[in-house]
Design an enzyme around this catalytic site. Structure first.
Site, PDB file in Angstrom:
ATOM      1  N   LYS A   1       0.872  -1.179   0.000  1.00 22.06           N
ATOM      2  CA  LYS A   1       0.000   0.000   0.000  1.00 22.06           C
ATOM      3  C   LYS A   1       0.905   1.223   0.000  1.00 22.06           C
ATOM      4  O   LYS A   1       2.060   1.153   0.423  1.00 22.06           O
ATOM      5  CB  LYS A   1      -0.860  -0.003   1.268  1.00 22.06           C
ATOM      6  CG  LYS A   1      -2.108   0.836   1.173  1.00 22.06           C
ATOM      7  CD  LYS A   1      -3.302   0.056   0.669  1.00 22.06           C
ATOM      8  CE  LYS A   1      -4.515   0.944   0.548  1.00 22.06           C
ATOM      9  NZ  LYS A   1      -5.700   0.227   0.083  1.00 22.06           N
TER      10      LYS A   1
ATOM     11  N   GLY B   1     -26.148   2.693   1.871  1.00 22.54           N
ATOM     12  CA  GLY B   1     -25.236   3.283   0.881  1.00 22.54           C
ATOM     13  C   GLY B   1     -25.517   2.745  -0.502  1.00 22.54           C
ATOM     14  O   GLY B   1     -25.423   1.538  -0.742  1.00 22.54           O
TER      15      GLY B   1
ATOM     16  N   GLY C   1     -23.991   3.786  -3.468  1.00 18.00           N
ATOM     17  CA  GLY C   1     -22.975   4.362  -4.354  1.00 18.00           C
ATOM     18  C   GLY C   1     -22.588   3.395  -5.443  1.00 18.00           C
ATOM     19  O   GLY C   1     -23.384   2.553  -5.864  1.00 18.00           O
TER      20      GLY C   1
ATOM     21  N   VAL D   1     -20.815   0.757  -5.489  1.00 20.05           N
ATOM     22  CA  VAL D   1     -20.964  -0.660  -5.170  1.00 20.05           C
ATOM     23  C   VAL D   1     -22.395  -0.965  -4.693  1.00 20.05           C
ATOM     24  O   VAL D   1     -23.038  -1.890  -5.186  1.00 20.05           O
ATOM     25  CB  VAL D   1     -19.956  -1.097  -4.085  1.00 20.05           C
ATOM     26  CG1 VAL D   1     -20.137  -2.569  -3.760  1.00 20.05           C
ATOM     27  CG2 VAL D   1     -18.525  -0.833  -4.548  1.00 20.05           C
TER      28      VAL D   1
END
Ligand code: NAD
Length: 355
Positions: A90, A188, A190, A192
Site C-alpha cells: 500500500k 449506501g 454508491g 458498489v
C-alpha cells in the site's frame, strides 16, 4: 515498546505497534513537487505487492506510517484469500487531495513506484482518482485501475463479489441460497451499493435502502420498488441481512444491540469498529462476513483484468468468493470461532505455504 506520535523517529519504525515484519518501506520525498509519500511492501511471498495509493491529510508523519503499515498488511490477507498471485502493499501520499494535487506530484510518485521495478503495483484508493493514475502512468508501468491498464472501474466486480458473499452468508445462516423473498437492508447506494441492490433485486430479494443522497434513493425506489429507511436507522430495520456499503465502523457498541438482521454482509471497509464488536455479533448469533474477503472483487479485477480482453477469469475468480466464504463459515461453525478470526488464520496459512 510502543511509539507515541510525539516521539516518532525513523529509528523507531521497527518497534512501531503496526510493524509486522514488513519487507520494505520506502520513504519518498520530491522537494520540487512537494511529494511526501510512504510505500510499504508487507509481504511478497505470493507475488508482487499490490494495493492502492491513498492521499490523506495526516495529522503527523507517524499517523501516515501507521496507516500504511496496517493497510499494506491488510492487503496481504485480502490478496491471499482472493486467490490472486499478489502479495500485500500500500502507499500513502501525505497531503490534501482537494488542494495539493499536481501533475508533477503524481509523476514524481510514479517514478518511485517505477523504481521498485514491479515489486509494488498500485491503484486508486481514498483521495486518488483514475485521472491521477493516468498521470502516474507517464512515469510508471505499475499503476493500474484505468481502462488503459485493465478493466477500468472495479466497482461492478466488487458488487458481484458482495452478491456472492451474501449468498454464502445466507447459506451458512439460513441453510439455503434462495434469496427470493428475503429482505436486505442496504446502507449506501454508491458505486458498489447500487450494483449490489440491483443483483439482490434480480434474485427476488426485497430491499430496504438508505443513503444521504436523495437522488440515488429515489432511483432505487423506482428501479427496485425498495422501501426507504432513515440513514441513522437502516442498521436497525427488520430484515434478514444487513448490507453495509457506505462507511467504516458501522458495527459498534451503539448499532449492534439494535440489529435485527441475522447476518451482516456488505462492501464497506473496516465495518467492525473494534475487535470486541466482532465478539458482540458472535454472541448475538449474527453472522459477520469478513469485509476484506467479501469486497475483494475490485482488487481481483485490478490484478487480473487486461485492457480489451474479456473479463471471464475476473468474473470466475470473483464468484469464487462464495466458496471461500463457505469454507470460512463452515470452519467458524465447527470451531465456534468468529469468521473474521478464521479468515485471518486461513490467509496466514496460504501465505505461509507459499514458497
Ligand atoms: P461511493 O462513495 O460510490 O458510495 C458510498 C455511498 O454511501 C454514497 O452514495 C454516499 O452518499 C453513501 N453514504 C455516505 N454516508 C452515508 C450514511 N451515513 N448513510 C447512508 N449512506 C451513506 O463508494 P463505493 O465505491 O460504492 O464504496 C462503498 C464502500 O465499499 C466503501 O466503504 C469502500 O471503501 C468499499 N469498497 C469499495 C470498493 C470499490 O470497488 N468501489 C472495493 C472495496 C471496498
Amino acid at each position: 515498546m510502543t511509539v507515541r506520535p510525539d516521539d516518532f523517529t525513523l529509528s523507531t519504525v521497527f518497534e512501531d505497534e503496526a510493524f509486522d515484519n514488513h519487507e520494505q518501506i520506502v520513504f519518498c520525498r520530491d522537494e520540487a513537487s512537494g511529494l511526501k509519500a510512504i510505500i510499504a511492501l508487507h509481504n511478497t511471498r505470493l507475488g508482487p505487492a499490490m494495493g492502492g495509493t491513498r492521499m490523506w491529510k495526516y495529522a503527523s508523519s507517524h499517523d501516515a506510517l501507521t496507516d500504511v503499515l496496517r493497510l499494506s498488511r491488510g492487503m496481504t490477507y485480502k490478496n491471499a484469500l482472493a486467490g490472486i498471485p499478489f502479495g500485500g502493499g500500500k502507499a500513502v501520499i501525505l497531503g490534501d487531495s482537494r488542494t495539493d494535487k499536481s501533475d508533477a506530484l503524481f509523476e514524481a510518485f510514479g517514478r518511485y513506484v517505477e523504481g521498485l521495478a514491479g515489486r509494488y503495483i498500485t491503484a486508486e484508493d481514498v483521495g486518488i482518482s483514475t485521472g491521477d493514475i493516468e498521470i502516474m502512468n507517464r512515469s510508471t508501468r505499475f499503476a493500474r485501475g484505468t481502462e488503459a491498464t485493465g478493466l477500468g472501474d472495479p466497482s461492478p466486480y466488487t458488487a458481484l463479489g458482495v452478491y456472492h458473499g451474501i449468498r454464502a452468508a445466507v447459506a451458512a445462516r439460513f441453510g439455503h441460497t434462495d434469496l427470493g423473498g428475503m429482505t436486505f437492508a442496504v446502507q449506501g447506494l454508491g458505486h458498489v451499493g447500487f450494483g449490489v441492490a440491483d443483483l439482490l433485486h434480480k434474485a427476488g430479494g426485497k430491499l430496504v435502502v438508505a443513503d444521504i443522497k436523495d437522488a440515488v434513493v429515489n432511483r432505487a425506489v423506482e428501479a427496485f420498488d425498495a422501501d426507504v429507511a432513515p440513514v441513522d436507522r437502516i442498521h436497525a430495520v427488520a430484515c434478514d441481512v444487513f448490507v453495509p456499503c457506505a462507511l467504516g465502523a458501522v458495527l459498534n457498541a451503539e448499532t449492534i444491540p439494535e440489529l435485527k438482521a441475522k447476518a451482516v454482509a456488505g462492501a464497506a471497509n473496516n465495518q467492525l469498529a473494534g475487535f470486541a464488536d466482532g465478539r458482540a455479533l458472535h454472541d448475538r448469533k449474527i453472522l459477520y462476513t469478513p469485509d476484506y474477503v467479501i469486497n475483494a472483487g475490485g482488487v481481483i479485477s485490478i490484478a487480473l483484468g487486461q485492457p480489451d480482453q474479456p473479463d471471464t477469469e475476473v468474473v470466475e475468480r470473483t464468484r469464487r468468493i462464495e466458496t471461500t466464504l463457505g469454507t470460512i463459515f463452515s470452519e467458524a461453525a465447527a470451531t465456534g470461532t468468529q469468521p473474521e478470526i478464521i479468515a485471518d488464520r486461513l490467509a496466514e496459512r496460504i501465505v505461509a505455504q507459499a514458497s
